[in-house]
Design a protein around this motif. Structure first.
Motif, PDB file in Angstrom:
ATOM      1  N   VAL A 109       0.866  -1.180   0.000  1.00 10.32           N
ATOM      2  CA  VAL A 109       0.000   0.000   0.000  1.00 10.32           C
ATOM      3  C   VAL A 109       0.906   1.235   0.000  1.00 10.32           C
ATOM      4  O   VAL A 109       1.027   1.969   0.985  1.00 10.32           O
ATOM      5  CB  VAL A 109      -0.969  -0.005   1.217  1.00 10.32           C
ATOM      6  N   LYS A 110       1.579   1.430  -1.123  1.00  6.88           N
ATOM      7  CA  LYS A 110       2.641   2.441  -1.214  1.00  6.88           C
ATOM      8  C   LYS A 110       2.130   3.854  -0.983  1.00  6.88           C
ATOM      9  O   LYS A 110       2.805   4.689  -0.383  1.00  6.88           O
ATOM     10  CB  LYS A 110       3.290   2.377  -2.604  1.00  6.88           C
ATOM     11  N   ARG A 111       0.914   4.131  -1.490  1.00  6.34           N
ATOM     12  CA  ARG A 111       0.345   5.478  -1.359  1.00  6.34           C
ATOM     13  C   ARG A 111       0.378   5.913   0.114  1.00  6.34           C
ATOM     14  O   ARG A 111       0.659   7.075   0.424  1.00  6.34           O
ATOM     15  CB  ARG A 111      -1.103   5.449  -1.878  1.00  6.34           C
ATOM     16  N   LEU A 112       0.117   4.986   1.025  1.00  7.54           N
ATOM     17  CA  LEU A 112       0.060   5.331   2.444  1.00  7.54           C
ATOM     18  C   LEU A 112       1.409   5.130   3.130  1.00  7.54           C
ATOM     19  O   LEU A 112       1.811   5.943   3.966  1.00  7.54           O
ATOM     20  CB  LEU A 112      -1.023   4.484   3.141  1.00  7.54           C
ATOM     21  N   MET A 113       2.107   4.066   2.762  1.00  7.64           N
ATOM     22  CA  MET A 113       3.410   3.810   3.397  1.00  7.64           C
ATOM     23  C   MET A 113       4.390   4.948   3.094  1.00  7.64           C
ATOM     24  O   MET A 113       5.200   5.317   3.931  1.00  7.64           O
ATOM     25  CB  MET A 113       3.985   2.477   2.921  1.00  7.64           C
ATOM     26  N   ASP A 114       4.303   5.510   1.883  1.00  7.99           N
ATOM     27  CA  ASP A 114       5.222   6.599   1.526  1.00  7.99           C
ATOM     28  C   ASP A 114       4.978   7.845   2.365  1.00  7.99           C
ATOM     29  O   ASP A 114       5.840   8.709   2.458  1.00  7.99           O
ATOM     30  CB  ASP A 114       5.089   6.959   0.030  1.00  7.99           C
ATOM     31  N   ASN A 115       3.795   7.963   2.931  1.00  9.16           N
ATOM     32  CA  ASN A 115       3.484   9.132   3.765  1.00  9.16           C
ATOM     33  C   ASN A 115       3.879   8.904   5.223  1.00  9.16           C
ATOM     34  O   ASN A 115       3.771   9.805   6.051  1.00  9.16           O
ATOM     35  CB  ASN A 115       1.981   9.449   3.678  1.00  9.16           C
ATOM     36  N   ASN A 116       4.310   7.682   5.553  1.00  8.78           N
ATOM     37  CA  ASN A 116       4.590   7.384   6.964  1.00  8.78           C
ATOM     38  C   ASN A 116       5.944   7.964   7.375  1.00  8.78           C
ATOM     39  O   ASN A 116       6.891   7.913   6.604  1.00  8.78           O
ATOM     40  CB  ASN A 116       4.582   5.860   7.180  1.00  8.78           C
ATOM     41  N   PRO A 117       6.039   8.515   8.586  1.00  9.91           N
ATOM     42  CA  PRO A 117       7.309   9.128   8.979  1.00  9.91           C
ATOM     43  C   PRO A 117       8.465   8.127   9.065  1.00  9.91           C
ATOM     44  O   PRO A 117       9.605   8.484   8.818  1.00  9.91           O
ATOM     45  CB  PRO A 117       7.013   9.717  10.364  1.00  9.91           C
ATOM     46  N   LYS A 118       8.160   6.865   9.388  1.00 10.85           N
ATOM     47  CA  LYS A 118       9.238   5.879   9.485  1.00 10.85           C
ATOM     48  C   LYS A 118       9.046   4.830   8.386  1.00 10.85           C
ATOM     49  O   LYS A 118       7.921   4.409   8.122  1.00 10.85           O
ATOM     50  CB  LYS A 118       9.172   5.194  10.857  1.00 10.85           C
ATOM     51  N   ALA A 119      10.150   4.428   7.743  1.00  8.84           N
ATOM     52  CA  ALA A 119      10.068   3.351   6.739  1.00  8.84           C
ATOM     53  C   ALA A 119      10.184   2.027   7.486  1.00  8.84           C
ATOM     54  O   ALA A 119      11.224   1.721   8.066  1.00  8.84           O
ATOM     55  CB  ALA A 119      11.193   3.499   5.725  1.00  8.84           C
ATOM     56  N   PHE A 120       9.106   1.252   7.500  1.00 10.04           N
ATOM     57  CA  PHE A 120       9.126  -0.025   8.220  1.00 10.04           C
ATOM     58  C   PHE A 120       9.643  -1.136   7.310  1.00 10.04           C
ATOM     59  O   PHE A 120       9.247  -1.223   6.135  1.00 10.04           O
ATOM     60  CB  PHE A 120       7.700  -0.413   8.666  1.00 10.04           C
ATOM     61  N   SER A 121      10.488  -2.021   7.864  1.00 13.97           N
ATOM     62  CA  SER A 121      10.884  -3.223   7.120  1.00 13.97           C
ATOM     63  C   SER A 121       9.759  -4.251   7.226  1.00 13.97           C
ATOM     64  O   SER A 121       8.864  -4.122   8.082  1.00 13.97           O
ATOM     65  CB  SER A 121      12.156  -3.815   7.730  1.00 13.97           C
ATOM     66  N   LEU A 122       9.815  -5.282   6.373  1.00 13.80           N
ATOM     67  CA  LEU A 122       8.781  -6.332   6.443  1.00 13.80           C
ATOM     68  C   LEU A 122       8.782  -6.974   7.829  1.00 13.80           C
ATOM     69  O   LEU A 122       7.733  -7.260   8.401  1.00 13.80           O
ATOM     70  CB  LEU A 122       9.028  -7.393   5.367  1.00 13.80           C
ATOM     71  N   GLY A 123       9.978  -7.184   8.375  1.00 13.61           N
ATOM     72  CA  GLY A 123      10.084  -7.791   9.712  1.00 13.61           C
ATOM     73  C   GLY A 123       9.402  -6.916  10.767  1.00 13.61           C
ATOM     74  O   GLY A 123       8.720  -7.429  11.670  1.00 13.61           O
ATOM     75  N   GLU A 124       9.588  -5.606  10.661  1.00 12.09           N
ATOM     76  CA  GLU A 124       8.948  -4.706  11.646  1.00 12.09           C
ATOM     77  C   GLU A 124       7.426  -4.726  11.496  1.00 12.09           C
ATOM     78  O   GLU A 124       6.696  -4.661  12.487  1.00 12.09           O
ATOM     79  CB  GLU A 124       9.482  -3.277  11.467  1.00 12.09           C
ATOM     80  N   LEU A 125       6.961  -4.803  10.255  1.00  9.90           N
ATOM     81  CA  LEU A 125       5.501  -4.860  10.049  1.00  9.90           C
ATOM     82  C   LEU A 125       4.927  -6.140  10.666  1.00  9.90           C
ATOM     83  O   LEU A 125       3.895  -6.118  11.349  1.00  9.90           O
ATOM     84  CB  LEU A 125       5.163  -4.798   8.553  1.00  9.90           C
ATOM     85  N   GLU A 126       5.632  -7.256  10.438  1.00 14.94           N
ATOM     86  CA  GLU A 126       5.183  -8.530  11.039  1.00 14.94           C
ATOM     87  C   GLU A 126       5.121  -8.406  12.554  1.00 14.94           C
ATOM     88  O   GLU A 126       4.197  -8.884  13.203  1.00 14.94           O
ATOM     89  CB  GLU A 126       6.208  -9.623  10.717  1.00 14.94           C
ATOM     90  N   GLN A 127       6.142  -7.752  13.102  1.00 14.23           N
ATOM     91  CA  GLN A 127       6.227  -7.623  14.560  1.00 14.23           C
ATOM     92  C   GLN A 127       5.036  -6.817  15.114  1.00 14.23           C
ATOM     93  O   GLN A 127       4.522  -7.107  16.192  1.00 14.23           O
ATOM     94  CB  GLN A 127       7.570  -6.966  14.915  1.00 14.23           C
ATOM     95  N   ILE A 128       4.590  -5.820  14.341  1.00 17.00           N
ATOM     96  CA  ILE A 128       3.426  -5.028  14.786  1.00 17.00           C
ATOM     97  C   ILE A 128       2.187  -5.934  14.809  1.00 17.00           C
ATOM     98  O   ILE A 128       1.440  -5.960  15.786  1.00 17.00           O
ATOM     99  CB  ILE A 128       3.206  -3.812  13.862  1.00 17.00           C
ATOM    100  N   TYR A 129       1.977  -6.696  13.744  1.00 17.62           N
ATOM    101  CA  TYR A 129       0.826  -7.616  13.742  1.00 17.62           C
ATOM    102  C   TYR A 129       0.942  -8.613  14.906  1.00 17.62           C
ATOM    103  O   TYR A 129      -0.046  -8.965  15.532  1.00 17.62           O
ATOM    104  CB  TYR A 129       0.759  -8.408  12.430  1.00 17.62           C
TER     105      TYR A 129
END
Ligand SMILES: NC(=O)c1ccc[n+]([C@@H]2O[C@H](COP(=O)([O-])OP(=O)(O)OC[C@H]3O[C@@H](n4cnc5c(N)ncnc54)[C@H](O)[C@@H]3O)[C@@H](O)[C@H]2O)c1
Ligand SMILES: [Fe+2]
Length: 396
Positions: free
Chosen positions: A367-387
């Motif tokens: 979902v690049k449109r939204l991820m590009d607006n995020n202040p921090k660039a999350f790695s796939l591992g960090e995204l998994e960790q949030i879930y």
């Protein structure tokens, strides 16, 4: 930076505004003869749709009720099927009366009426060629702010995602904000949609596209929702709390229109697209965890969020001069509300397992449109960790 801010052409607001809709359609839209009313079962049941039809009739506007009710979180195919069933019948205005699902569907039906293309060709930004039929949007939830935004979100089952259609051609001609319409909202919908509205304001405020115009709406939205979400949940008949929530939601939408949402929404889309978790619920579950994972990157902005929350809730004491401490304080309040208003805390309740996390993270990262607006660039591992934080049984 040059900022473009657009929103609904006209806004009518305040208790009793619903009773003035037909008059405003007459004065704002000119000679309107036929209106299509789009709504949902809950709104039919409580008599609002019929009341509006009588009002239109008295003003000399013939109305048709869309035969099929809009179901929550509609799929692109649902909306195309409804458009096909209308069979090219011409209306001067499309009126959406309901939650975000109804408002988004109304916007897209109005666009389809003047653009003979599949909805999938309109996904993303500025992919609608012609202006649609003019719309009037009347929200009955305090959540999406769709009545003032250029966005409509559809579920795309083949991609197991929810995807946004964003176009200046989706702005309504008239938005009507009447808090009385939200008095019947059940507790769980009040909570989830209210936290969604808060997330619009917060993400627009900390996002990369934040600007002075979005900041103004975002901070006021944060202030209003902070001071009213728990009251609206506990005492749903409080018109003061319902009013503050409805304005907070509309201002959140205006902040979103001027800036944009970010990682919380990106992580929510695959949860909606694949597991059918309602938009507001998914956002509310994710919000504290996404913010915790990036607090270091946004602490400066978060001190301003803390100040708006203090103003909203009247929590004047205990203010710290330390940026980090104020940011932590604001995050703790947000996490606390999600508990107080009964937001689910465990994705396992929806059938999500540890094995799903890599593909969910992959989906969110797309979902690049939204991820590009995020202040921090999350790695796939960090995204998994949030879930994973939302799978407490995983022992985290
Ligand atoms: N366009 C935007 O800018 C934008 C922003 C955020 C979300 N969305 C989209 O909006 C949709 C969600 O909208 P929502 O959160 O408002 O929920 P919703 O429209 O799906 O409504 C949730 C439930 O509440 C019921 N309901 C609505 N108003 C009621 C009332 N006054 N009394 C009793 N019941 C009522 C509905 O019938 C439904 O069952 C999702 O598809 C989401 O992706 C759009
Ligand atoms: Fe949202």
């Amino acid at each position: 930076m040059s900022i473009l801010f657009q929103t609904a052409s006209s806004i009518v607001a305040g208790t009793g505004s619903f009773g003035t809709v037909a008059g405003h359609i007459r004065s704002q839209l000119g000679p309107v003869k036929r209106a299509l009313l789009v709504t949902s079962p809950s709104i039919r049941r409580n008599g609002l749709a019929e009341a509006l039809r009588v009002q239109l009739d008295n003003a000399g506007i013939a109305s048709a009720l869309l035969e099929d009710d809009i179901r929550p979180e509609p799929e692109a195919g649902d909306i195309e099927a409804m458009h096909a069933k209308l069979g090219g019948e011409a209306f001067d205005v499309y009126i959406g009366l309901g939650g975000g699902s109804v408002l988004d569907a109304t916007k897209l039906l109005a666009a389809l009426a003047k653009n003979d293309k599949p909805l999938t060709s309109m996904l993303g930004i500025d992919n609608i060629e012609n202006d649609g039929v003019p719309t009037v949007l009347i929200p009955t939830t305090s959540g999406t702010g769709s009545e003032v935004t250029p966005n409509a979100i559809v579920t795309i089952p083949e991609r197991q995602l929810k995807i946004g259609i964003v176009s200046r051609r989706l702005y309504p001609k008239l938005a009507v904000l009447d808090p009385e319409l939200t008095l019947t909202l059940p507790k769980a919908v009040t909570a989830a949609t209210g936290m969604d509205a808060f997330t619009h304001a917060l993400e627009s405020f900390i996002g990369r596209k934040a600007n002075p115009i979005s900041d103004m709406f975002a901070l006021e939205s944060i202030r209003l929702i902070s001071g009213s979400i728990v009251e609206a949940y506990e005492n749903g008949s409080s018109i003061a709390a319902r009013s503050a929530m409805l304005y907070g939601s509309a201002y959140g939408g205006m902040a979103l229109a001027a800036s944009g949402t970010a990682a919380v929404h990106a992580l929510a889309y695959p949860l909606g697209g694949r597991f059918g978790i309602a938009h507001g619920v998914a956002n509310a579950m994710l919000l504290p965890h996404v913010m915790e994972a990036q607090l270091g990157a946004v602490a400066g902005r978060f001190t301003l969020v803390a100040e708006a929350i203090r103003q909203g809730t009247g929590a004047a004491t205990g203010r710290s001069n330390d940026e980090g401490a104020e940011a932590e304080w604001a995050l703790a309040r947000i996490a606390e509300w999600t508990q107080w208003v009964g937001i689910p805390q465990n994705l396992a309740e929806y059938g999500v397992t540890e094995a799903d996390l890599p593909s969910l993270a992959e989906g969110a990262s797309q979902v690049k449109r939204l991820m590009d607006n995020n202040p921090k660039a999350f790695s796939l591992g960090e995204l998994e960790q949030i879930y994973r934080k939302l799978l407490p049984a995983a022992g985290i």
